[in-house]
Design a protein around this motif. Structure first.
Motif, PDB file in Angstrom:
ATOM      1  N   ASP A  46       0.809  -1.217   0.000  1.00 38.70           N
ATOM      2  CA  ASP A  46       0.000   0.000   0.000  1.00 38.70           C
ATOM      3  C   ASP A  46       0.842   1.268   0.000  1.00 38.70           C
ATOM      4  O   ASP A  46       0.501   2.243  -0.658  1.00 38.70           O
ATOM      5  CB  ASP A  46      -0.953   0.014   1.198  1.00 38.70           C
ATOM      6  CG  ASP A  46      -2.089  -0.980   1.029  1.00 38.70           C
ATOM      7  OD1 ASP A  46      -2.400  -1.355  -0.126  1.00 38.70           O
ATOM      8  OD2 ASP A  46      -2.673  -1.386   2.052  1.00 38.70           O
ATOM      9  N   GLN A  50       0.674   4.420  -2.794  1.00 40.22           N
ATOM     10  CA  GLN A  50       0.394   5.802  -2.437  1.00 40.22           C
ATOM     11  C   GLN A  50       1.503   6.763  -2.868  1.00 40.22           C
ATOM     12  O   GLN A  50       1.391   7.970  -2.681  1.00 40.22           O
ATOM     13  CB  GLN A  50       0.174   5.898  -0.928  1.00 40.22           C
ATOM     14  CG  GLN A  50      -1.055   5.144  -0.480  1.00 40.22           C
ATOM     15  CD  GLN A  50      -1.161   5.049   1.032  1.00 40.22           C
ATOM     16  OE1 GLN A  50      -0.430   5.699   1.763  1.00 40.22           O
ATOM     17  NE2 GLN A  50      -2.074   4.222   1.499  1.00 40.22           N
ATOM     18  N   THR A  55       0.532   7.370  -8.076  1.00 41.29           N
ATOM     19  CA  THR A  55      -0.690   8.176  -8.075  1.00 41.29           C
ATOM     20  C   THR A  55      -0.753   9.212  -9.186  1.00 41.29           C
ATOM     21  O   THR A  55      -1.834   9.599  -9.605  1.00 41.29           O
ATOM     22  CB  THR A  55      -0.883   8.890  -6.723  1.00 41.29           C
ATOM     23  OG1 THR A  55       0.239   9.740  -6.478  1.00 41.29           O
ATOM     24  CG2 THR A  55      -1.056   7.881  -5.589  1.00 41.29           C
TER      25      THR A  55
END
Length: 69
Positions: A46, A50, A55
């Motif tokens: 994760d 991020q 992103t």
């Protein structure tokens, strides 16, 4: 390019990293020579998902590859 990648992988080992993740839009066939394998975007941690690279900096179509160290 090869010396740069090998140098960065050596640095990752010195810092006791467990895994290296990369995104590429053009070099999917080049990185396996270092041991990288293609994985799904969902397979990465994760914290990596991020990152700026995941992103916004790289397109969603970029290939994700990992290398266990």
């Amino acid at each position: 390019g090869e010396r740069l990648v090998r140098s960065l992988l050596d640095e990752a080992k010195r810092h006791r990293m467990n895994e290296v993740v990369l995104l590429t839009t053009t070099a999917e066939s080049w990185f396996p020579r270092f041991g990288f394998n293609k994985v799904s975007r969902e397979a990465v941690p994760d914290a990596v998902k991020q990152s700026v690279e995941f992103t916004s900096a790289c397109p969603a179509s970029a290939t994700v590859m990992t290398l266990a160290i």
